[in-house]
Design a protein around this motif. Structure first.
Motif, short mmCIF file in Angstrom:
data_model
loop_
_atom_site.label_atom_id
_atom_site.label_comp_id
_atom_site.label_asym_id
_atom_site.label_seq_id
_atom_site.Cartn_x
_atom_site.Cartn_y
_atom_site.Cartn_z
N UNK A 38 8.52 43.27 5.88
CA UNK A 38 8.77 44.32 6.94
C UNK A 38 7.13 45.08 7.49
N UNK A 39 7.67 46.27 8.72
CA UNK A 39 7.03 46.61 9.07
C UNK A 39 6.69 47.61 8.29
N UNK A 40 5.89 48.88 8.08
CA UNK A 40 5.77 49.65 7.79
C UNK A 40 5.40 51.14 8.49
N UNK A 41 5.74 51.45 8.63
CA UNK A 41 4.90 52.82 9.72
C UNK A 41 5.14 54.30 10.03
N UNK A 97 2.43 44.74 9.67
CA UNK A 97 1.58 44.65 10.32
C UNK A 97 -0.07 43.63 9.23
N UNK A 98 -1.18 42.59 9.51
CA UNK A 98 -1.56 42.50 7.94
C UNK A 98 -2.82 43.01 8.26
N UNK A 99 -3.15 43.25 6.24
CA UNK A 99 -4.02 44.09 5.84
C UNK A 99 -4.05 44.26 4.25
N UNK A 100 -5.22 44.26 4.08
CA UNK A 100 -5.07 44.29 2.33
C UNK A 100 -4.16 45.14 1.76
N UNK A 101 -3.90 46.82 2.52
CA UNK A 101 -2.78 47.58 1.15
C UNK A 101 -1.36 47.33 2.58
N UNK A 148 6.60 47.67 20.42
CA UNK A 148 7.68 47.37 19.92
C UNK A 148 8.26 47.22 17.97
N UNK A 149 8.64 47.64 17.33
CA UNK A 149 10.00 48.65 17.51
C UNK A 149 9.79 49.40 17.95
N UNK A 150 11.30 50.15 18.89
CA UNK A 150 10.79 51.74 19.25
C UNK A 150 10.75 52.34 18.35
N UNK A 151 10.46 53.47 18.26
CA UNK A 151 9.76 54.97 17.35
C UNK A 151 10.75 56.00 16.94
N UNK A 152 11.42 56.53 18.54
CA UNK A 152 12.13 57.05 18.89
C UNK A 152 13.26 57.68 18.03
N UNK A 153 13.95 56.43 17.62
CA UNK A 153 15.37 56.23 16.48
C UNK A 153 15.31 56.34 15.17
N UNK A 154 13.53 56.57 14.85
CA UNK A 154 13.10 56.62 13.44
C UNK A 154 12.35 57.72 13.06
N UNK A 155 12.13 58.41 14.42
CA UNK A 155 11.37 59.60 14.47
C UNK A 155 11.55 60.19 13.41
#
Ligand code: MG
Length: 383
Positions: free
Chosen positions: A241-244, A255-259, A326-333
């Protein structure tokens, strides 16, 4: 070498709190932690040693376990005995001077510590004190009686500073006799003492009223503002999953990353660290440390917030911009702002989250990754 010896072994029952006095929070930070930090960050103090009640270890770890301190010394039945045990523990370390401070005076200023330290250049003992301004009368049969001369009275505070060997010897010799402060111990052994200007602000927290008064003092203190900036980039991976900003997009590649690679929280963490000039996220959480593999980035942010609070800082406002196609941020803002509000303990009207595409340009435009910018405003008590 000048060491601060902080006495925190008392119970403080007059405070009527649910924990020992040294661990009671003042505006969110335990009294002991405030006292320890005042000395730890003072340029003229080389080390800090705390004396605690053996039954308070758990409180001690909670309050200051993350600070660079030697293991606590276990205190005795009285303040005087606790001080002596602390001095004995320091004897092997080659301290030339010691500043003995009560943990219950959490608002000690850098200037006051400096005045005591400077006086020690010319005297074997020096302590902050204030003159008495109220008229003092003897209580005679329960009624006000004869007046005492104020000219001959001082209200003693801490830290009380000493040439190390002379106060150690004095404490050893006075072990059987009771004194209410360390200057008393020194004087009883013929050590000459001087005094420097104390501060009303350096009050000793004894009652619930004192705690409220100290809180008001902190609130009323003039504050200065500082701004911190943070920036981060992470490349897209193949799998969700994507975590933002603490919000999960379960169906979007991550996204790629250690955490957990939460690029938004990383930029925000760097911006918080910047307000106290404490380096960046990699300084505190090296990317090659296996502990942070897959870690929730909220952990990094919490650590930065502790450093901010330790420096006397208070978060005022955050502004974050995500740069992605993407993804669109608006719906999750709103979900992001709510999560940040929890993490930062800040109302949502001080949390701005914006997002923009880069119009197909550059690595963001090609959908290769996400960039994040953060700006943080924090205020600090002016010293
Ligand atoms: Mg990062």
């Amino acid at each position: 070498m000048r060491i601060a010896l902080i006495l925190a072994a008392g119970q403080g029952r007059r405070l009527a709190a649910d924990r020992p006095k040294a661990y009671v929070p003042l505006a969110g930070i335990p009294l002991l932690r405030r006292s320890v930090l005042a000395f730890l960050r003072h340029p003229e103090v080389d080390g800090v040693q705390v004396v605690i009640d053996p039954d308070h270890r758990r409180w001690y770890e909670q309050a200051v376990g993350d600070l660079p301190l030697p293991p606590p010394v276990l205190g005795g039945a009285s303040r005087q005995e606790s001080a002596r045990r602390g001095l004995e523990a320091l004897a092997a370390q080659g301290a030339r001077q010691v500043l003995i401070h009560d943990a219950a005076r959490p608002l000690v200023s850098g200037g006051l510590i400096r005045r005591v330290a400077e006086a020690l250049a010319h005297h074997p003992a020096a302590a902050p004190a204030l003159p008495v301004v109220d008229t003092l009368r003897r209580l005679e049969d329960g009624r006000p009686g004869a007046a005492l001369s104020r000219q001959h009275l001082l209200r003693m505070q801490t830290p009380q500073g000493f040439a190390f060997q002379s106060i150690l010897e004095a404490h050893r010799r006075e072990a059987g006799r009771s004194h209410s402060d360390d200057v008393g111990v020194a004087l009883a052994q013929g050590v000459e003492a001087t005094w420097v200007a104390g501060e009303e602000r350096n009050l000793k927290i004894t009652t619930p009223e004192d705690l409220r008064f100290a809180e008001q003092l902190l609130q009323a203190s003039p504050r200065i503002h500082r701004t911190g900036f943070g920036y981060d980039v992470h490349r897209f991976a193949d799998r969700p999953p994507l975590v933002l900003l603490g919000v999960t997009f379960p169906d979007h590649p991550g996204l790629l990353g250690h955490s957990d690679a939460d690029v938004g929280l990383h930029a925000l963490t760097d911006a918080v660290l910047a307000t106290v000039a404490a380096g960046d996220i990699g300084t505190h959480f090296p990317p090659d440390d296996p502990r942070w593999r897959g870690a929730d980035s909220a952990h990094f942010l919490r650590r930065a917030l502790v450093l901010l609070a330790d420096a006397g800082g208070r978060l005022e406002h955050v502004d974050i911009t995500l740069l992605l196609e993407r993804p669109r941020i608006g719906p999750r803002r709103e979900a992001m702002r709510a999560r940040l509000s929890e993490l930062l303990a800040l109302p949502t009207d001080r949390i701005s989250v914006k997002a923009t595409t880069s119009e197909g340009l550059g690595f963001v435009g090609r959908g290769e990754g996400v960039a994040a910018y953060a700006v943080v405003t924090a205020s600090f008590v002016e010293e």
